[in-house]
Write a protein that holds these residues in place. Structure first.
Motif, PDB file in Angstrom:
ATOM      1  N   PHE A 116      50.505  46.557  39.764  1.00  0.00           N
ATOM      2  CA  PHE A 116      50.883  45.897  38.519  1.00  0.00           C
ATOM      3  C   PHE A 116      50.845  44.387  38.689  1.00  0.00           C
ATOM      4  N   LEU A 117      49.975  43.731  37.922  1.00  0.00           N
ATOM      5  CA  LEU A 117      49.793  42.276  37.933  1.00  0.00           C
ATOM      6  C   LEU A 117      49.570  41.717  39.342  1.00  0.00           C
ATOM      7  N   ALA A 118      49.053  42.545  40.244  1.00  0.00           N
ATOM      8  CA  ALA A 118      48.763  42.161  41.639  1.00  0.00           C
ATOM      9  C   ALA A 118      50.013  41.695  42.373  1.00  0.00           C
ATOM     10  N   GLN A 119      51.157  42.301  42.061  1.00  0.00           N
ATOM     11  CA  GLN A 119      52.425  41.798  42.587  1.00  0.00           C
ATOM     12  C   GLN A 119      53.088  42.704  43.616  1.00  0.00           C
ATOM     13  N   ASP A 120      52.341  43.527  44.298  1.00  0.00           N
ATOM     14  CA  ASP A 120      52.956  44.397  45.296  1.00  0.00           C
ATOM     15  C   ASP A 120      52.071  44.413  46.534  1.00  0.00           C
ATOM     16  N   PHE A 121      52.620  44.930  47.617  1.00  0.00           N
ATOM     17  CA  PHE A 121      51.861  44.977  48.860  1.00  0.00           C
ATOM     18  C   PHE A 121      51.159  46.312  49.051  1.00  0.00           C
ATOM     19  N   GLN A 122      51.304  47.226  48.096  1.00  0.00           N
ATOM     20  CA  GLN A 122      50.535  48.460  48.115  1.00  0.00           C
ATOM     21  C   GLN A 122      50.092  48.783  46.696  1.00  0.00           C
ATOM     22  N   THR A 123      49.028  49.540  46.587  1.00  0.00           N
ATOM     23  CA  THR A 123      48.469  49.790  45.265  1.00  0.00           C
ATOM     24  C   THR A 123      48.881  51.158  44.768  1.00  0.00           C
TER      25      THR A 123
ATOM     26  N   ARG B 144      48.178  57.275  53.017  1.00  0.00           N
ATOM     27  CA  ARG B 144      48.553  55.858  52.978  1.00  0.00           C
ATOM     28  C   ARG B 144      47.740  55.129  51.921  1.00  0.00           C
ATOM     29  N   THR B 145      48.239  53.956  51.540  1.00  0.00           N
ATOM     30  CA  THR B 145      47.444  53.081  50.683  1.00  0.00           C
ATOM     31  C   THR B 145      46.810  52.026  51.587  1.00  0.00           C
ATOM     32  N   PRO B 146      45.707  51.440  51.165  1.00  0.00           N
ATOM     33  CA  PRO B 146      45.119  50.390  51.982  1.00  0.00           C
ATOM     34  C   PRO B 146      45.906  49.088  51.906  1.00  0.00           C
ATOM     35  N   GLY B 147      46.785  48.982  50.908  1.00  0.00           N
ATOM     36  CA  GLY B 147      47.662  47.833  50.827  1.00  0.00           C
ATOM     37  C   GLY B 147      47.135  46.724  49.948  1.00  0.00           C
TER      38      GLY B 147
ATOM     39  N   THR C 118      45.896  54.081  44.829  1.00  0.00           N
ATOM     40  CA  THR C 118      44.691  54.014  45.648  1.00  0.00           C
ATOM     41  C   THR C 118      45.070  54.475  47.045  1.00  0.00           C
ATOM     42  N   ASN C 119      44.248  55.346  47.597  1.00  0.00           N
ATOM     43  CA  ASN C 119      44.498  55.896  48.927  1.00  0.00           C
ATOM     44  C   ASN C 119      43.582  55.249  49.951  1.00  0.00           C
ATOM     45  N   ASN C 120      44.101  55.102  51.155  1.00  0.00           N
ATOM     46  CA  ASN C 120      43.308  54.600  52.263  1.00  0.00           C
ATOM     47  C   ASN C 120      42.279  55.674  52.627  1.00  0.00           C
ATOM     48  N   PRO C 121      40.989  55.341  52.653  1.00  0.00           N
ATOM     49  CA  PRO C 121      39.977  56.360  52.922  1.00  0.00           C
ATOM     50  C   PRO C 121      40.052  56.954  54.326  1.00  0.00           C
ATOM     51  N   TRP C 122      40.684  56.251  55.243  1.00  0.00           N
ATOM     52  CA  TRP C 122      40.798  56.748  56.615  1.00  0.00           C
ATOM     53  C   TRP C 122      42.039  57.617  56.792  1.00  0.00           C
TER      54      TRP C 122
END
Length: 172
Positions: free
Chosen positions: A127-134, A150-153, A142-146
């Motif tokens: 939200f509004l690019a205001q967090d450290f994870q998506t 987890r999220t990629p952050g 959004t999930n970390n593809p690996w």
């Protein structure tokens, strides 16, 4: 060229300019990667496929005529859903902007286009690019593809740490 999706943007642009690969082939490779991985990863939240194919065809025609659009000629890229993109939905992950379609490009997007890049779509962000994870309240997590647990952050999930391997446009 081998494995286009893992090739840095400046090398893709060089290969397109030298006709080692076409902009259409490059776009196809990126879209195939999105088709395979994005359903699990959810990094790309808006695609502009029709316009991207149109521009890729124009990029190839320009190269055939000896014209060059700039250092990112024909390279498909994505931009954060935070940046305004003329004619393409921009939400900033805010429900109030669900249907917002800007009439102009943000300066960064305009400069990418001026350099010859083809905007393929928009990447997810908090939200509004205001967090450290998506974990977007509008467009989902959004999930970390690996590691899908987890999220990629952060707000750069579509750029860094993803199996799509889009690179920031670094020039030699």
């Amino acid at each position: 060229m081998h494995n286009l999706i893992f090739t840095p943007a400046y090398q893709l642009a060089h290969a397109i300019r030298c006709r080692q690969v076409s902009a259409m082939e490059t776009l196809d490779a990126f879209l195939q990667q999105i088709d395979v991985h994005n359903p699990k990863v959810n990094a790309i939240v808006t695609l502009d496929i029709e316009r991207a194919y149109y521009l890729a065809r124009l990029a190839d025609e320009a190269i055939a005529r000896g014209d060059w659009w700039g250092p990112l000629h024909g390279v498909p890229i994505t931009v954060k859903d935070f940046f305004e993109t003329a004619g393409l939905r921009t939400t900033c992950s805010d429900r109030r902007l669900t249907d917002y379609i800007p009439s102009r490009d943000a300066t960064a997007v305009a400069r990418l286009r001026q350099a010859g890049a083809i905007i393929l779509g928009k990447t997810n962000l908090p939200f509004l690019a205001q967090d450290f994870q998506t974990d977007s309240p509008l467009l989902g997590r959004t999930n970390n593809p690996w590691n899908l647990a987890r999220t990629p952050g952060g707000s750069t999930v579509g750029y860094c740490g993803s199996s799509f391997s889009w690179h920031s446009p670094s020039l030699p």
